[in-house]
Scaffold this motif. Sequence first.
Motif, PDB file in Angstrom:
ATOM      1  N   THR A  67      17.616   5.788 -14.402  1.00  0.00           N
ATOM      2  CA  THR A  67      16.459   4.938 -14.088  1.00  0.00           C
ATOM      3  C   THR A  67      16.772   3.469 -14.317  1.00  0.00           C
ATOM      4  O   THR A  67      16.378   2.610 -13.538  1.00  0.00           O
ATOM      5  N   SER A 105       4.081   8.235  -7.120  1.00  0.00           N
ATOM      6  CA  SER A 105       3.435   7.906  -8.398  1.00  0.00           C
ATOM      7  C   SER A 105       4.285   8.349  -9.581  1.00  0.00           C
ATOM      8  O   SER A 105       4.361   7.654 -10.605  1.00  0.00           O
ATOM      9  N   LEU A 106       4.953   9.503  -9.446  1.00  0.00           N
ATOM     10  CA  LEU A 106       5.832   9.989 -10.515  1.00  0.00           C
ATOM     11  C   LEU A 106       7.029   9.055 -10.686  1.00  0.00           C
ATOM     12  O   LEU A 106       7.437   8.744 -11.811  1.00  0.00           O
ATOM     13  N   HIS A 155       7.075   5.878  -9.939  1.00  0.00           N
ATOM     14  CA  HIS A 155       6.535   4.647 -10.523  1.00  0.00           C
ATOM     15  C   HIS A 155       6.383   4.787 -12.043  1.00  0.00           C
ATOM     16  O   HIS A 155       6.822   3.913 -12.805  1.00  0.00           O
ATOM     17  N   ASN A 156       5.782   5.883 -12.474  1.00  0.00           N
ATOM     18  CA  ASN A 156       5.546   6.092 -13.906  1.00  0.00           C
ATOM     19  C   ASN A 156       6.858   6.234 -14.678  1.00  0.00           C
ATOM     20  O   ASN A 156       6.988   5.738 -15.799  1.00  0.00           O
ATOM     21  N   THR A 157       7.829   6.901 -14.069  1.00  0.00           N
ATOM     22  CA  THR A 157       9.124   7.096 -14.730  1.00  0.00           C
ATOM     23  C   THR A 157       9.853   5.766 -14.908  1.00  0.00           C
ATOM     24  O   THR A 157      10.409   5.489 -15.981  1.00  0.00           O
ATOM     25  N   GLN A 169       8.478   2.767 -14.976  1.00  0.00           N
ATOM     26  CA  GLN A 169       7.726   1.957 -15.942  1.00  0.00           C
ATOM     27  C   GLN A 169       8.048   2.380 -17.374  1.00  0.00           C
ATOM     28  O   GLN A 169       8.229   1.529 -18.261  1.00  0.00           O
ATOM     29  N   ALA A 170       8.122   3.687 -17.609  1.00  0.00           N
ATOM     30  CA  ALA A 170       8.435   4.191 -18.949  1.00  0.00           C
ATOM     31  C   ALA A 170       9.834   3.752 -19.376  1.00  0.00           C
ATOM     32  O   ALA A 170      10.062   3.414 -20.545  1.00  0.00           O
ATOM     33  N   TYR A 180       9.712   0.068 -20.348  1.00  0.00           N
ATOM     34  CA  TYR A 180       9.067  -0.073 -21.657  1.00  0.00           C
ATOM     35  C   TYR A 180      10.020   0.308 -22.781  1.00  0.00           C
ATOM     36  O   TYR A 180      10.143  -0.417 -23.789  1.00  0.00           O
ATOM     37  N   ARG A 233       6.623  -2.558  -9.921  1.00  0.00           N
ATOM     38  CA  ARG A 233       5.512  -2.620  -8.967  1.00  0.00           C
ATOM     39  C   ARG A 233       5.988  -3.069  -7.582  1.00  0.00           C
ATOM     40  O   ARG A 233       5.550  -2.534  -6.564  1.00  0.00           O
ATOM     41  N   THR A 273       8.016   0.087  -6.072  1.00  0.00           N
ATOM     42  CA  THR A 273       7.238   1.273  -5.698  1.00  0.00           C
ATOM     43  C   THR A 273       6.138   0.951  -4.687  1.00  0.00           C
ATOM     44  O   THR A 273       5.755   1.813  -3.893  1.00  0.00           O
TER      45      THR A 273
END
Length: 268
Positions: free
Chosen positions: A3, A210-211, A213-215, A217-218, A221, A239, A242
């Motif tokens: 990632t 969406s998955l 995007h969330n991956t 972002q995590a 972070y 952002r 995605t």
Amino acid sequence: KATVSVLYWCRHYTQMSRDKEKKQGRSSALSVANSTTPLPSSSDLTKLTPQEYLDKFSVTAYLKDVITLLLENRPGCPIAFITDYFKNVIQGTSPLVRSYRYVRLTSLNRMSFWDNLVAAHGTLDERKGGGVGITGEDMRRLLGLLCTDFPPEIVTAVLQILGKSETCIVPFKQFAAGIYACLQYEPFFASVERLFVELDSEGNGYIETSLLHNTLQASVYETSRRAHQQNAPTMDDVRLFTSSIETPTVTFKQLIKKIFVLTDPSAA
């Protein structure tokens, strides 16, 4: 992690060319292997001096070429390298295949890679008698061999970025830039594939946007928590990336095509 690799590649485009003094390309002795000239009789051969005999069959040229390649590339198994070289000489491979082999002789981070690019370009040019240059079609076919796992649109996009149609002559500088850029993407696309396989746990052949995007972002972070890095990927980068995917799901090929578009230098 895969990632993080994806994010860094989305943020930073690797330069397609380097400032480098090119050595003059050596003449490829392999072209002699395709000769259809009748062989002389044994009695005629015995009358030749050792040097004349070696020169008549281009043995000296072959030996010089293989030794030069051997020392430039320093393979782990030199005997196997030499065996493979002469196997291709005997088989009389096409200029396209010989050009492909020159490119694949060593990795991108070796100085000999650039000399091999000169030889690859010269091999394709030699097919037309030399001095004419290679066309966009020649380059497209070579990229097709080198990048078999890439979507064909990416190979086409490289020629568009270079501003070359299939009938245009491609100078060495642009030839080298296109080849180098495509090969730079290979390890990156491998990282993308690892991420895709991890997210596509059920083997559907697609993942939810969406998955993804969330991956990502995590990952951003977690990376920011461990250490502060200059020019590190941000939430805004996630952002931007995605949001460019306009469908709720995306396949692997659609994903790497989208990334390629975002890192296209012509779009900068």
